[in-house]
Design a protein around this motif. Structure first.
Motif, short mmCIF file in Angstrom:
data_model
loop_
_atom_site.label_atom_id
_atom_site.label_comp_id
_atom_site.label_asym_id
_atom_site.label_seq_id
_atom_site.Cartn_x
_atom_site.Cartn_y
_atom_site.Cartn_z
N TRP A 1 0.34 -1.21 -0.19
CA TRP A 1 -0.10 0.25 -0.20
C TRP A 1 1.02 1.47 -0.06
CZ3 TRP A 1 -2.89 -1.70 4.76
CH2 TRP A 1 -2.28 -2.16 5.99
N PHE A 2 0.13 2.26 -0.24
CA PHE A 2 0.58 3.52 -0.30
C PHE A 2 0.35 3.90 1.74
CE2 PHE A 2 -1.00 8.00 0.41
CZ PHE A 2 0.39 8.82 0.06
N ALA A 3 1.52 4.87 2.20
CA ALA A 3 1.24 5.03 3.56
C ALA A 3 1.37 6.18 3.71
CB ALA A 3 2.25 4.49 3.96
N LEU A 4 0.73 7.40 4.78
CA LEU A 4 1.15 8.28 4.96
C LEU A 4 1.14 8.13 6.64
CD1 LEU A 4 -1.06 10.62 2.86
CD2 LEU A 4 0.71 11.00 3.12
N ILE A 5 2.16 8.01 7.53
CA ILE A 5 2.14 7.67 9.19
C ILE A 5 1.82 8.84 10.04
CG2 ILE A 5 2.08 4.95 8.64
CD1 ILE A 5 5.10 5.97 9.40
N CYS B 1 4.44 12.10 9.42
CA CYS B 1 3.92 12.51 7.99
C CYS B 1 3.83 14.41 8.06
CB CYS B 1 3.41 11.73 7.00
SG CYS B 1 3.47 12.69 5.42
N GLU B 2 4.30 15.20 7.62
CA GLU B 2 3.85 16.58 7.63
C GLU B 2 2.81 17.41 6.90
OE1 GLU B 2 6.75 19.58 7.94
OE2 GLU B 2 7.12 18.98 9.77
N LYS B 3 2.00 15.85 5.44
CA LYS B 3 2.33 15.97 4.47
C LYS B 3 0.90 15.33 4.57
CE LYS B 3 5.16 17.99 1.74
NZ LYS B 3 4.64 19.01 0.78
N LYS B 4 0.53 14.81 5.87
CA LYS B 4 -0.75 14.41 6.05
C LYS B 4 -2.01 15.50 5.83
CE LYS B 4 -0.12 12.83 9.83
NZ LYS B 4 -0.02 12.82 11.77
N PRO B 5 -2.33 17.03 6.72
CA PRO B 5 -3.01 18.39 5.84
C PRO B 5 -3.71 18.34 4.55
CG PRO B 5 -2.18 18.48 8.13
CD PRO B 5 -0.80 17.18 7.19
N THR B 6 -2.00 18.12 3.68
CA THR B 6 -1.99 18.83 1.94
C THR B 6 -2.70 17.27 1.88
OG1 THR B 6 -0.22 19.88 2.27
CG2 THR B 6 -1.34 19.04 0.53
N PHE B 7 -2.66 16.23 1.83
CA PHE B 7 -3.17 15.26 1.06
C PHE B 7 -4.55 14.78 1.17
CE2 PHE B 7 -4.55 10.72 1.55
CZ PHE B 7 -4.21 10.25 0.36
N ALA B 8 -4.97 15.24 2.52
CA ALA B 8 -6.38 15.23 3.22
C ALA B 8 -7.25 15.94 2.35
CB ALA B 8 -6.58 14.90 4.52
N ARG B 9 -6.64 17.27 2.14
CA ARG B 9 -8.13 18.43 1.90
C ARG B 9 -8.21 17.87 0.09
NH1 ARG B 9 -4.92 21.38 5.77
NH2 ARG B 9 -3.27 21.90 3.90
N GLN B 10 -6.29 17.32 -0.46
CA GLN B 10 -6.61 17.26 -1.36
C GLN B 10 -7.76 16.17 -2.42
OE1 GLN B 10 -5.66 19.26 -4.06
NE2 GLN B 10 -4.49 20.40 -3.12
N LEU C 1 -0.80 13.54 -4.38
CA LEU C 1 -1.76 14.35 -3.63
C LEU C 1 -1.26 15.39 -2.88
CD1 LEU C 1 -5.36 12.44 -3.59
CD2 LEU C 1 -4.91 14.97 -5.36
N SER C 2 -0.19 14.12 -2.32
CA SER C 2 0.38 14.43 -1.23
C SER C 2 0.74 16.06 -1.03
CB SER C 2 1.28 13.53 -0.82
OG SER C 2 0.48 12.63 -0.56
N PHE C 3 1.31 16.17 -2.40
CA PHE C 3 2.46 17.57 -2.83
C PHE C 3 2.13 18.60 -4.31
CE2 PHE C 3 4.91 14.05 -2.26
CZ PHE C 3 5.46 13.70 -1.81
N GLU C 4 0.86 18.03 -3.98
CA GLU C 4 -0.71 19.39 -4.59
C GLU C 4 -0.73 20.82 -3.76
OE1 GLU C 4 -3.74 18.54 -6.54
OE2 GLU C 4 -2.43 16.33 -7.53
#
Length: 204
Positions: free
Chosen positions: A96-100, A103-112, A201-204
């Motif tokens: 799988w793809f993982a954000l644990i 990871c500081e990118k979690k809010p960005t990923f969630a919103r996107q 999505l994590s980097f948008e």
């Protein structure tokens, strides 16, 4: 590739004994998968990926219940970055793809992902699973969660510091694809291709 004895490693009592078995039986196989999949991810995601076999170095008492290899774009580590994982519990394997939690990118990923869910949802196989916690073996399929369930997980990911999000496939330990190197590598590649848009999505 993986055998019943590999999964039975997680029934060994005691930290030292289980870690010895993990190092001897599982880490060489995970390292091989790591090497053979790095080039695929590098070509697929247009960024250089490095494999990291879990060391479980922080453990002092309790033996690990799972182990894995992860790929990230950093040579130094993976926990603070969006990454990909392949690993084993006693009962099953996961891809799988993982954000644990780190990871500081979690809010960005969630919103996107919430913003683009109507476009993303039709392309995610509904037998794919989601985990909200990499330290627990339980998962939910996308068909079980539905869009509303996924949105709830993403809301938590955006607002709760310790929240996690992992998405991909699990395979029962008896799945024949785990026994065959070529079939397993093909499944890993196919799974990562499906979840690759989530990574971006994590980097948008």
């Amino acid at each position: 590739m993986f055998t019943d004895k590999d999964f039975d490693v997680f029934t060994i009592e005691g930290l030292d004994a289980r870690m010895r078995a993990i190092r001897e039986r599982l880490q060489p196989k995970l390292a091989k998968i790591g090497e053979e999949t790095s080039s695929f991810l590098t070509a697929s995601c247009s960024d250089t990926f490095f494999p990291h076999v879990a060391k479980h170095a922080r453990r002092t008492v309790n033996p690990p219940d799972s182990t894995w290899v992860a790929w990230s774009t950093s040579k130094r580590g993976y926990k603070s970055l969006p990454h990909f994982q392949v690993g084993l519990w006693e009962t099953h394997a996961f891809i799988w793809f993982a954000l644990i939690y780190e990871c500081e990118k979690k809010p960005t990923f969630a919103r996107q992902m919430k913003a683009q869910l109507d476009e993303i949802w039709p392309n995610l196989p509904k037998d794919f699973v989601v985990s909200p916690d990499h330290t627990q073996p339980e998962v939910s399929s996308l068909s079980q969660l539905g869009k509303e369930g996924v949105i709830n997980l993403l809301d938590r990911l955006e607002n709760v510091k310790k929240a996690e999000f992992l998405c991909g496939v699990t395979l029962n330990r008896n799945d024949n694809r785990l026994r065959n190197r070529d079939e397993l590598l093909e499944l890993i590649g196919n799974t990562f291709t499906v979840v690759k848009p989530l990574y971006h999505l994590s980097f948008e």
